[in-house]
Design a protein around this motif. Structure first.
Motif, short mmCIF file in Angstrom:
data_model
loop_
_atom_site.label_atom_id
_atom_site.label_comp_id
_atom_site.label_asym_id
_atom_site.label_seq_id
_atom_site.Cartn_x
_atom_site.Cartn_y
_atom_site.Cartn_z
N THR A 238 -67.15 36.18 -16.12
CA THR A 238 -66.51 35.73 -17.35
C THR A 238 -67.53 35.06 -18.26
O THR A 238 -68.62 34.67 -17.81
CB THR A 238 -65.40 34.70 -17.06
N ASP B 32 -61.42 32.61 -21.54
CA ASP B 32 -62.28 33.51 -20.78
C ASP B 32 -61.54 34.79 -20.39
O ASP B 32 -62.03 35.91 -20.58
CB ASP B 32 -62.80 32.81 -19.52
N VAL C 281 -62.39 38.55 -21.98
CA VAL C 281 -62.80 39.63 -21.07
C VAL C 281 -61.89 40.83 -21.25
O VAL C 281 -62.34 41.99 -21.33
CB VAL C 281 -62.79 39.15 -19.61
#
Length: 552
Positions: free
Chosen positions: A27, A49, A53
């Motif tokens: 991440t 995060d 992603v």
């Protein structure tokens, strides 16, 4: 676009997005800690995060993230996640946009500097990337030997060259001075529609990260456009994933609402800047509901007459201070003297301040000629000799009165406004909302106080705003400058501390005495007892109300 073309585009994007040698950091947060082991990681950043992603690895992803200012969103999203995307695939051509070219360049320059610094020299972290020597300018640079890199652009400007494989928009508005202006909001929207959108390669993700300022800002317009497209039955349109992380969890579980961090109602954000509950409470008090709901809760509301609400004004029947003990007594004037039926009114007010509280003592409001206006200022000065400073807006007809009276009336101060009427009213609205602004009760008022309240409640959509202008001018002088500002800051500190103590005491659940009876139950279930988090939320709300309406 046919299904075959769409699949082909997705396949091309998947090939570009495929990392060459596996993913070194799961991440952006992992990458941030590799660069700086002291990186703070909060629950909000965990969510960011995961969402970034997902966006970077999903063709045509559309992501909007809003959260309070100064909580690490730009550092994590615009800088770290963009670097993460380049380490994942150095062939990505990524555009970064912001309200100012200099800010966008700063983001791109910081990413470039990270790559330059972390090259494995002397055993340090090696990101595995190098900047091309012939293409390393701050505004536009490329990864050596690869197709990817960064181009930085300002909102409103174009970006040329090959299509972008991804776009990150970080704060398209600098603040309310831009977001509150309709033509500027339209400019931002046209930039998205005509400039940035057409420059996206097939499958390119778009991430918009921002602090909300206005219901019709870029995020609001994108969300509204999506709803319109869906309602019209359109087959192909941008489907935005919206992640709003409020400072204070205020959802309603009974309505099926949830918090993105899994908090219970009444729980403040675990701050990346280590803000305490008292500091959060101080922010809520200081900013006022309109700004707090927009910037910190991510829910801006329209300008529909809620700048100064009717119930916010404190009232007095007997003036609770002695004028000779007041910290300041001033006059505030808003002048238009055409003396015609359709013209605005001349308004003159007398205000007193003691500490962080201000009291409206007197007001004159009527249509006047130039001569009548000059006489009204002189009469008010004779009636209230304690008012040493006389504020006169240095616009419209103010300069003529100032020139006429300078040798006759001492203490005249020309005030040159630098913001719109609405911006000035919002700037002082927290004082009214916190009930630090007192109006006389109708039974003792020397003027039509209800008329002022009605005009303020209708602003900015009412016919007249002269009383609002005079009041904004007075409150700015009394509580935004000098000793008044210091007194207000100290008041905030004490009220926020009280709210924090109330919240802390509510978080300690009393233990039942030995042998105490269990809570009674009914045929429909357990008795109505508050949970730990409900008690905390209730205490915070009560503390906030006490801070707004508590005694002096």
């Amino acid at each position: 676009m046919t299904a075959a073309v769409a699949l082909a585009a997705a396949d091309r994007y998947a090939r570009r997005a495929q990392p060459l040698a596996g993913r070194r950091w799961a991440t952006p947060g992992d990458l941030a800690r590799a660069i700086n082991p002291e990186t703070v990681q909060t629950e909000a950043l965990d969510v960011i995060d995961a969402e970034t992603v997902r966006a970077w690895t999903t063709p045509d992803a559309r992501l909007i993230i809003s959260m309070p200012p100064q909580e690490g969103k730009s550092e994590r999203v615009t800088k770290t996640s963009t670097l993460w995307a380049l380490t994942d695939n150095p062939d990505r051509r990524i555009a970064i946009a912001s309200y100012a070219m200099s800010l966008a360049e700063g983001f791109g320059g910081d990413i470039r500097n990270w790559i330059t610094t972390h090259d494995g020299t002397d055993g340090t972290l090696d990101l595995g990337l190098r900047i091309a020597r012939d293409n390393g300018a701050k505004r536009r640079w490329r990864i050596a030997g690869r197709k990817g890199g960064i181009i930085s652009v300002g909102i409103g400007s174009g970006f040329t060259g090959r299509p972008a494989d991804a776009l990150v928009i970080d704060d398209p508005f600098s603040g309310p001075e831009q977001a509150d202006v309709e033509w500027y909001r339209e400019k931002v929207w046209e930039w998205w529609q005509a400039v940035s959108g057409p420059r996206l390669a097939p499958g390119a993700p778009v991430i918009v990260i921002l602090t909300r300022w206005h219901e019709d800002d870029l995020a609001g317009r994108l969300i509204a456009k999506q709803a319109e497209d869906a309602k019209s039955g359109a087959e192909h349109y941008d489907r935005w994933r919206v992640v709003n992380i409020p400072a204070l969890a205020d959802h309603d579980p009974e309505k099926g609402q949830t918090d993105p961090l899994g908090r219970q109602p009444g729980v403040w954000l675990n701050s990346a800047r280590k803000r305490t509950v008292a500091q959060w409470e101080a922010i809520r008090l200081a900013r006022g509901s309109r700004v707090f709901n927009a910037l910190y809760q991510g829910r801006p509301s329209p300008d529909s007459g809620n700048v100064w609400r009717r119930g916010w004004w404190a009232r007095y029947e007997t003036l609770p201070i002695k004028l000779d003990a007041a910290d300041e007594v001033i006059q505030s004037w808003d002048m238009t003297f055409k003396d015609t039926k359709g013209s605005d009114f001349v308004v003159g007010q007398v205000w007193a301040r003691k500490g962080a509280e201000v009291f409206l003592l007197d007001q004159v409001r009527r249509r006047m000629s130039f001569t009548e206006t000059v006489a009204a200022v002189q009469a008010m000065t004779l009636k209230w000799p304690q008012a040493k400073a006389k504020l006169v807006e240095d616009k419209a007809n103010g300069p003529a009165v100032l020139d006429s009276l300078r040798r006759k009336v001492p203490g005249l101060i020309a005030v040159t406004p630098t913001e719109s009427k609405l911006a000035r009213a919002y700037a002082v609205s927290p004082f009214v909302e916190a009930r630090n602004v007192y109006l006389p009760d109708a039974s003792v008022a020397l003027f039509d106080v209800q008329g002022l309240i009605d005009e303020a409640a209708a602003f900015p959509n009412g016919t007249h705003d002269d009383q609002v202008d005079a009041t904004s001018q007075a409150l700015a002088r009394l509580l935004l400058d000098g000793t008044g500002a210091a007194a207000w800051t100290e008041w905030l500190r004490k009220r926020a501390a009280q709210a924090a103590v109330a919240a802390a005491s509510a978080s300690v659940e009393p233990q039942p005495a030995a042998g105490a009876a269990e809570p009674a139950t009914t045929a429909t279930g357990p008795a109505q007892t508050s949970t730990h988090m409900d008690a905390r939320a209730a205490a915070r709300q009560a503390a906030f109300k006490a801070a707004r309406g508590g005694g002096r």
